[in-house]
Design a protein around this motif. Structure first.
Motif, PDB file in Angstrom:
ATOM      1  N   ARG A 186       0.835  -1.196   0.000  1.00  0.00           N
ATOM      2  CA  ARG A 186       0.000   0.000   0.000  1.00  0.00           C
ATOM      3  C   ARG A 186       0.874   1.253   0.000  1.00  0.00           C
ATOM      4  O   ARG A 186       1.962   1.259   0.583  1.00  0.00           O
ATOM      5  CB  ARG A 186      -0.897   0.033   1.240  1.00  0.00           C
ATOM      6  CG  ARG A 186      -1.672  -1.260   1.482  1.00  0.00           C
ATOM      7  CD  ARG A 186      -2.492  -1.143   2.743  1.00  0.00           C
ATOM      8  NE  ARG A 186      -3.185  -2.371   3.053  1.00  0.00           N
ATOM      9  CZ  ARG A 186      -2.733  -3.282   3.924  1.00  0.00           C
ATOM     10  NH1 ARG A 186      -1.592  -3.069   4.572  1.00  0.00           N
ATOM     11  NH2 ARG A 186      -3.413  -4.383   4.155  1.00  0.00           N
ATOM     12  N   VAL A 187       0.382   2.289  -0.640  1.00  0.00           N
ATOM     13  CA  VAL A 187       1.033   3.601  -0.594  1.00  0.00           C
ATOM     14  C   VAL A 187      -0.019   4.582  -0.087  1.00  0.00           C
ATOM     15  O   VAL A 187      -0.972   4.917  -0.798  1.00  0.00           O
ATOM     16  CB  VAL A 187       1.569   4.035  -1.963  1.00  0.00           C
ATOM     17  CG1 VAL A 187       2.341   5.349  -1.830  1.00  0.00           C
ATOM     18  CG2 VAL A 187       2.469   2.955  -2.566  1.00  0.00           C
ATOM     19  N   LEU A 188       0.142   5.028   1.141  1.00  0.00           N
ATOM     20  CA  LEU A 188      -0.861   5.861   1.808  1.00  0.00           C
ATOM     21  C   LEU A 188      -0.448   7.324   1.693  1.00  0.00           C
ATOM     22  O   LEU A 188       0.212   7.884   2.563  1.00  0.00           O
ATOM     23  CB  LEU A 188      -1.014   5.429   3.272  1.00  0.00           C
ATOM     24  CG  LEU A 188      -1.315   3.930   3.479  1.00  0.00           C
ATOM     25  CD1 LEU A 188      -1.457   3.616   4.959  1.00  0.00           C
ATOM     26  CD2 LEU A 188      -2.565   3.518   2.706  1.00  0.00           C
ATOM     27  N   VAL A 189      -0.846   7.926   0.589  1.00  0.00           N
ATOM     28  CA  VAL A 189      -0.425   9.286   0.277  1.00  0.00           C
ATOM     29  C   VAL A 189      -1.172  10.300   1.124  1.00  0.00           C
ATOM     30  O   VAL A 189      -2.269  10.042   1.631  1.00  0.00           O
ATOM     31  CB  VAL A 189      -0.648   9.586  -1.215  1.00  0.00           C
ATOM     32  CG1 VAL A 189       0.257   8.722  -2.078  1.00  0.00           C
ATOM     33  CG2 VAL A 189      -2.111   9.386  -1.606  1.00  0.00           C
ATOM     34  N   GLU A 193      -5.790   9.960  -3.817  1.00  0.00           N
ATOM     35  CA  GLU A 193      -6.285   8.665  -3.375  1.00  0.00           C
ATOM     36  C   GLU A 193      -5.136   7.700  -3.091  1.00  0.00           C
ATOM     37  O   GLU A 193      -4.170   7.636  -3.860  1.00  0.00           O
ATOM     38  CB  GLU A 193      -7.209   8.057  -4.442  1.00  0.00           C
ATOM     39  CG  GLU A 193      -8.515   8.798  -4.611  1.00  0.00           C
ATOM     40  CD  GLU A 193      -9.338   8.795  -3.336  1.00  0.00           C
ATOM     41  OE1 GLU A 193      -9.430   7.724  -2.695  1.00  0.00           O
ATOM     42  OE2 GLU A 193      -9.877   9.855  -2.983  1.00  0.00           O
ATOM     43  N   PRO A 194      -5.234   6.910  -2.007  1.00  0.00           N
ATOM     44  CA  PRO A 194      -4.170   5.958  -1.694  1.00  0.00           C
ATOM     45  C   PRO A 194      -4.216   4.742  -2.610  1.00  0.00           C
ATOM     46  O   PRO A 194      -5.245   4.452  -3.230  1.00  0.00           O
ATOM     47  CB  PRO A 194      -4.499   5.561  -0.248  1.00  0.00           C
ATOM     48  CG  PRO A 194      -5.996   5.666  -0.177  1.00  0.00           C
ATOM     49  CD  PRO A 194      -6.337   6.862  -1.030  1.00  0.00           C
ATOM     50  N   VAL A 195      -3.097   4.042  -2.675  1.00  0.00           N
ATOM     51  CA  VAL A 195      -3.026   2.757  -3.372  1.00  0.00           C
ATOM     52  C   VAL A 195      -3.117   1.668  -2.308  1.00  0.00           C
ATOM     53  O   VAL A 195      -2.291   1.613  -1.398  1.00  0.00           O
ATOM     54  CB  VAL A 195      -1.710   2.622  -4.160  1.00  0.00           C
ATOM     55  CG1 VAL A 195      -1.583   1.230  -4.770  1.00  0.00           C
ATOM     56  CG2 VAL A 195      -1.632   3.688  -5.241  1.00  0.00           C
ATOM     57  N   LEU A 196      -4.115   0.798  -2.409  1.00  0.00           N
ATOM     58  CA  LEU A 196      -4.364  -0.196  -1.367  1.00  0.00           C
ATOM     59  C   LEU A 196      -3.983  -1.612  -1.780  1.00  0.00           C
ATOM     60  O   LEU A 196      -4.081  -2.532  -0.975  1.00  0.00           O
ATOM     61  CB  LEU A 196      -5.842  -0.151  -0.954  1.00  0.00           C
ATOM     62  CG  LEU A 196      -6.318   1.196  -0.393  1.00  0.00           C
ATOM     63  CD1 LEU A 196      -7.776   1.121   0.022  1.00  0.00           C
ATOM     64  CD2 LEU A 196      -5.441   1.643   0.778  1.00  0.00           C
ATOM     65  N   ARG A 197      -3.526  -1.795  -3.001  1.00  0.00           N
ATOM     66  CA  ARG A 197      -3.010  -3.094  -3.428  1.00  0.00           C
ATOM     67  C   ARG A 197      -1.997  -2.879  -4.550  1.00  0.00           C
ATOM     68  O   ARG A 197      -2.020  -1.853  -5.231  1.00  0.00           O
ATOM     69  CB  ARG A 197      -4.132  -4.018  -3.904  1.00  0.00           C
ATOM     70  CG  ARG A 197      -4.915  -3.503  -5.095  1.00  0.00           C
ATOM     71  CD  ARG A 197      -5.900  -4.542  -5.599  1.00  0.00           C
ATOM     72  NE  ARG A 197      -6.876  -4.891  -4.585  1.00  0.00           N
ATOM     73  CZ  ARG A 197      -7.789  -5.852  -4.727  1.00  0.00           C
ATOM     74  NH1 ARG A 197      -7.831  -6.558  -5.850  1.00  0.00           N
ATOM     75  NH2 ARG A 197      -8.657  -6.102  -3.765  1.00  0.00           N
ATOM     76  N   ASP A 198      -1.091  -3.856  -4.690  1.00  0.00           N
ATOM     77  CA  ASP A 198      -0.045  -3.758  -5.720  1.00  0.00           C
ATOM     78  C   ASP A 198       0.725  -2.449  -5.613  1.00  0.00           C
ATOM     79  O   ASP A 198       1.065  -1.808  -6.616  1.00  0.00           O
ATOM     80  CB  ASP A 198      -0.650  -3.893  -7.119  1.00  0.00           C
ATOM     81  CG  ASP A 198      -1.257  -5.267  -7.367  1.00  0.00           C
ATOM     82  OD1 ASP A 198      -0.730  -6.251  -6.800  1.00  0.00           O
ATOM     83  OD2 ASP A 198      -2.249  -5.359  -8.102  1.00  0.00           O
ATOM     84  N   GLY A 199       1.050  -2.070  -4.392  1.00  0.00           N
ATOM     85  CA  GLY A 199       1.745  -0.810  -4.176  1.00  0.00           C
ATOM     86  C   GLY A 199       3.121  -0.756  -4.815  1.00  0.00           C
ATOM     87  O   GLY A 199       3.536   0.301  -5.303  1.00  0.00           O
ATOM     88  N   LEU A 200       3.834  -1.878  -4.808  1.00  0.00           N
ATOM     89  CA  LEU A 200       5.172  -1.884  -5.398  1.00  0.00           C
ATOM     90  C   LEU A 200       5.111  -1.615  -6.897  1.00  0.00           C
ATOM     91  O   LEU A 200       5.940  -0.866  -7.446  1.00  0.00           O
ATOM     92  CB  LEU A 200       5.857  -3.223  -5.123  1.00  0.00           C
ATOM     93  CG  LEU A 200       7.335  -3.317  -5.513  1.00  0.00           C
ATOM     94  CD1 LEU A 200       8.156  -2.251  -4.793  1.00  0.00           C
ATOM     95  CD2 LEU A 200       7.868  -4.712  -5.214  1.00  0.00           C
ATOM     96  N   LYS A 201       4.144  -2.192  -7.555  1.00  0.00           N
ATOM     97  CA  LYS A 201       3.958  -1.951  -8.990  1.00  0.00           C
ATOM     98  C   LYS A 201       3.658  -0.477  -9.254  1.00  0.00           C
ATOM     99  O   LYS A 201       4.214   0.129 -10.188  1.00  0.00           O
ATOM    100  CB  LYS A 201       2.825  -2.827  -9.515  1.00  0.00           C
ATOM    101  CG  LYS A 201       2.563  -2.695 -10.997  1.00  0.00           C
ATOM    102  CD  LYS A 201       1.454  -3.639 -11.427  1.00  0.00           C
ATOM    103  CE  LYS A 201       1.141  -3.489 -12.913  1.00  0.00           C
ATOM    104  NZ  LYS A 201       0.044  -4.419 -13.328  1.00  0.00           N
TER     105      LYS A 201
END
Length: 215
Positions: A186-189, A193-201
């Motif tokens: 996850r990337v919680l910006v 909007e945050p990224v809640l799956r496949d954050g590394l991609k």
């Protein structure tokens, strides 16, 4: 105020920032050391309900409360949370003085690599006064301002105008390269909007590796 449970013990909420004139994201995380809040802002339009909910969480979770700041711009409600819970607040040494001036409270300095509450790790960025936090138990990255939601389900680097001096996206991407070695889910910006799956991609795409030639 918009509040979302990402998983038990990990929440993200947004609150309207009067200076920014938009909603900003904040993170709540329960750890073995107590509660960690990253860049917290008490929502001005719903402060009473927010405080009641956080009071319950602090009482239930036990332990202390720690505030971690990615950058001095994100002081937000740090002083109020310190006053209410006796919380410790932490800022990187490069931004420590600015944070202390803004909060007029005691701030704990740290360097990337130091042990932080809850096992959180801090990573350097091309913005000398800013760090990105890694929550290893939650597989979640909290990047402050250097990464923003891109409104398409991913993230993007901040505008080059936000970077110091002659620093460009290439240097920012290189500074964030160590994050690609983490199992980011996850990337919680803070903005967007945050990224809640496949954050590394999403992170790899944001750094535009082929263009920058990092790999």
């Amino acid at each position: 105020m918009d509040v979302a449970e990402i998983e038990p013990g990990l929440w993200r909420w947004t609150a309207y920032h009067e200076e920014w004139r938009n909603d900003v994201g904040c993170v709540y995380c329960e750890t073995d050391d107590g509660i960690v809040l990253v860049d917290p802002l008490v929502p001005p339009e719903d402060a009473e309900r927010f405080w009641r909910a956080l009071d319950r969480d602090v009482e239930r979770a036990g332990g202390g409360v720690d505030v971690l700041l990615t950058v001095f711009w994100h002081v937000r409600s740090t002083a109020a949370i310190q006053a209410r819970y006796g919380a410790r607040a932490w800022a990187a040494t490069a931004s420590w003085a600015a944070v202390a001036r803004r909060t007029k409270t005691v701030i704990e300095p740290f360097r990337p690599g130091d042990r932080l509450p809850g096992g959180v790790e801090a990573f350097r960025t091309a913005r000398r006064t800013e760090v990105a936090f890694w929550l290893p138990e939650r597989r979640s990255l909290v990047p402050g301002d250097v990464l923003l939601g891109d409104d398409a389900g991913g993230v993007r680097m901040c505008p080059e105008s936000w970077l110091p001096g002659s620093t460009r996206h290439r240097e920012l991407a290189e500074s964030l390269r160590p994050l690609l070695d983490l199992p980011v889910e996850r990337v919680l910006v803070s903005h967007g909007e945050p990224v809640l799956r496949d954050g590394l991609k999403a992170l790899a795409a944001a750094l535009n590796l082929r263009k920058t030639g990092i790999r």
